[in-house]
Design a protein around this motif. Structure first.
Motif, PDB file in Angstrom:
ATOM      1  N   ALA A   1     -33.403 -60.533  55.238  1.00  0.00           N
ATOM      2  CA  ALA A   1     -34.830 -60.503  55.610  1.00  0.00           C
ATOM      3  C   ALA A   1     -35.100 -61.417  56.799  1.00  0.00           C
ATOM      4  CB  ALA A   1     -35.692 -60.902  54.416  1.00  0.00           C
ATOM      5  N   TYR A   2     -34.491 -62.588  56.778  1.00  0.00           N
ATOM      6  CA  TYR A   2     -34.667 -63.546  57.872  1.00  0.00           C
ATOM      7  C   TYR A   2     -34.094 -62.967  59.172  1.00  0.00           C
ATOM      8  CZ  TYR A   2     -34.609 -67.938  60.453  1.00  0.00           C
ATOM      9  OH  TYR A   2     -34.807 -68.911  61.399  1.00  0.00           O
ATOM     10  N   LYS A   3     -32.907 -62.363  59.079  1.00  0.00           N
ATOM     11  CA  LYS A   3     -32.270 -61.808  60.269  1.00  0.00           C
ATOM     12  C   LYS A   3     -33.051 -60.623  60.839  1.00  0.00           C
ATOM     13  CE  LYS A   3     -27.722 -61.519  60.332  1.00  0.00           C
ATOM     14  NZ  LYS A   3     -26.334 -61.290  59.866  1.00  0.00           N
ATOM     15  N   ALA A   4     -33.841 -59.947  60.023  1.00  0.00           N
ATOM     16  CA  ALA A   4     -34.702 -58.860  60.503  1.00  0.00           C
ATOM     17  C   ALA A   4     -35.990 -59.403  61.123  1.00  0.00           C
ATOM     18  CB  ALA A   4     -35.021 -57.902  59.366  1.00  0.00           C
ATOM     19  N   LEU A   5     -36.563 -60.430  60.503  1.00  0.00           N
ATOM     20  CA  LEU A   5     -37.830 -60.995  60.970  1.00  0.00           C
ATOM     21  C   LEU A   5     -37.664 -61.851  62.219  1.00  0.00           C
ATOM     22  CD1 LEU A   5     -40.863 -61.805  60.572  1.00  0.00           C
ATOM     23  CD2 LEU A   5     -40.012 -63.647  59.081  1.00  0.00           C
ATOM     24  N   TYR A   6     -36.686 -62.724  62.210  1.00  0.00           N
ATOM     25  CA  TYR A   6     -36.557 -63.745  63.248  1.00  0.00           C
ATOM     26  C   TYR A   6     -36.549 -63.188  64.673  1.00  0.00           C
ATOM     27  CZ  TYR A   6     -34.897 -67.828  65.784  1.00  0.00           C
ATOM     28  OH  TYR A   6     -34.782 -68.862  66.684  1.00  0.00           O
ATOM     29  N   PRO A   7     -35.742 -62.164  64.990  1.00  0.00           N
ATOM     30  CA  PRO A   7     -35.725 -61.681  66.380  1.00  0.00           C
ATOM     31  C   PRO A   7     -37.074 -61.156  66.860  1.00  0.00           C
ATOM     32  CG  PRO A   7     -33.870 -60.783  65.162  1.00  0.00           C
ATOM     33  CD  PRO A   7     -34.770 -61.458  64.163  1.00  0.00           C
ATOM     34  N   LYS A   8     -37.853 -60.603  65.971  1.00  0.00           N
ATOM     35  CA  LYS A   8     -39.176 -60.101  66.352  1.00  0.00           C
ATOM     36  C   LYS A   8     -40.078 -61.247  66.784  1.00  0.00           C
ATOM     37  CE  LYS A   8     -38.804 -56.378  62.997  1.00  0.00           C
ATOM     38  NZ  LYS A   8     -39.244 -55.865  61.709  1.00  0.00           N
ATOM     39  N   VAL A   9     -40.099 -62.299  65.977  1.00  0.00           N
ATOM     40  CA  VAL A   9     -40.963 -63.444  66.286  1.00  0.00           C
ATOM     41  C   VAL A   9     -40.424 -64.191  67.508  1.00  0.00           C
ATOM     42  CG1 VAL A   9     -41.966 -65.581  65.396  1.00  0.00           C
ATOM     43  CG2 VAL A   9     -41.658 -63.617  63.871  1.00  0.00           C
ATOM     44  N   ARG A  10     -39.124 -64.381  67.559  1.00  0.00           N
ATOM     45  CA  ARG A  10     -38.495 -65.054  68.701  1.00  0.00           C
ATOM     46  C   ARG A  10     -38.835 -64.332  69.999  1.00  0.00           C
ATOM     47  NH1 ARG A  10     -32.547 -64.131  68.342  1.00  0.00           N
ATOM     48  NH2 ARG A  10     -33.244 -62.185  69.264  1.00  0.00           N
TER      49      ARG A  10
END
Length: 147
Positions: free
Chosen positions: A122-131
């Motif tokens: 979940a983190y690996k899916a969310l993080y790039p979007k926010v970054r």
């Protein structure tokens, strides 16, 4: 970019929620329990809207840089300006024991046990979007709402 946490289940030790990114469901969340009087490391943050920035110092940043590498990790997702809280992050974890007021993310949830699973995914899916939004100089906010 707007993130929104909708809290739907609060128990004695934890609070379950749903995370939406620009009104689209992203993942499940887990936090510490709600309290009327804050207890350090054992209280979810108050309802409201807060800014998110990248935090490039601290132990979590070093840990995630080592875990994910510099191509992926550019700093922790830092929820800023929460009254009476400091260094609130979005990160990996499965139970309230893995957080001290931070927001945990996961792809599965067991609301009866205070557990979220597949947290790293979940983190690996969310993080790039926010970054990406932050690197594009977009304002990124997170709104917490308790049902």
């Amino acid at each position: 970019m707007e993130l929104k946490v909708v809290r739907y289940n609060s128990k004695a030790d934890y609070t379950d929620g749903l995370l939406f990114v620009n009104n689209k469901f992203e993942c499940y969340t887990l936090e510490d329990e709600a309290r009327t009087v804050k207890v350090y490391g054992e209280t979810c943050i108050p309802d409201g809207t807060y800014n998110i920035e990248l935090r490039t110092v601290g132990g979590f940043n070093t840990k995630y840089l080592n875990k994910f590498g510099g191509e992926f990790h550019k700093g922790m997702l830092w929820i800023k300006d929460v009254p009476n809280f400091e260094y609130i992050l979005i990160h990996i974890g499965n139970t309230d024991e893995d957080t001290a007021g931070c927001l945990l993310v996961g792809s599965t949830a067991d609301k009866d046990k205070g557990f979220i699973g597949a947290s790293t995914g979940a983190y690996k899916a969310l993080y790039p979007k926010v970054r990406a939004a932050l690197y594009n100089n977009e304002k990124v906010t997170i709104t917490y709402k308790t049902m």
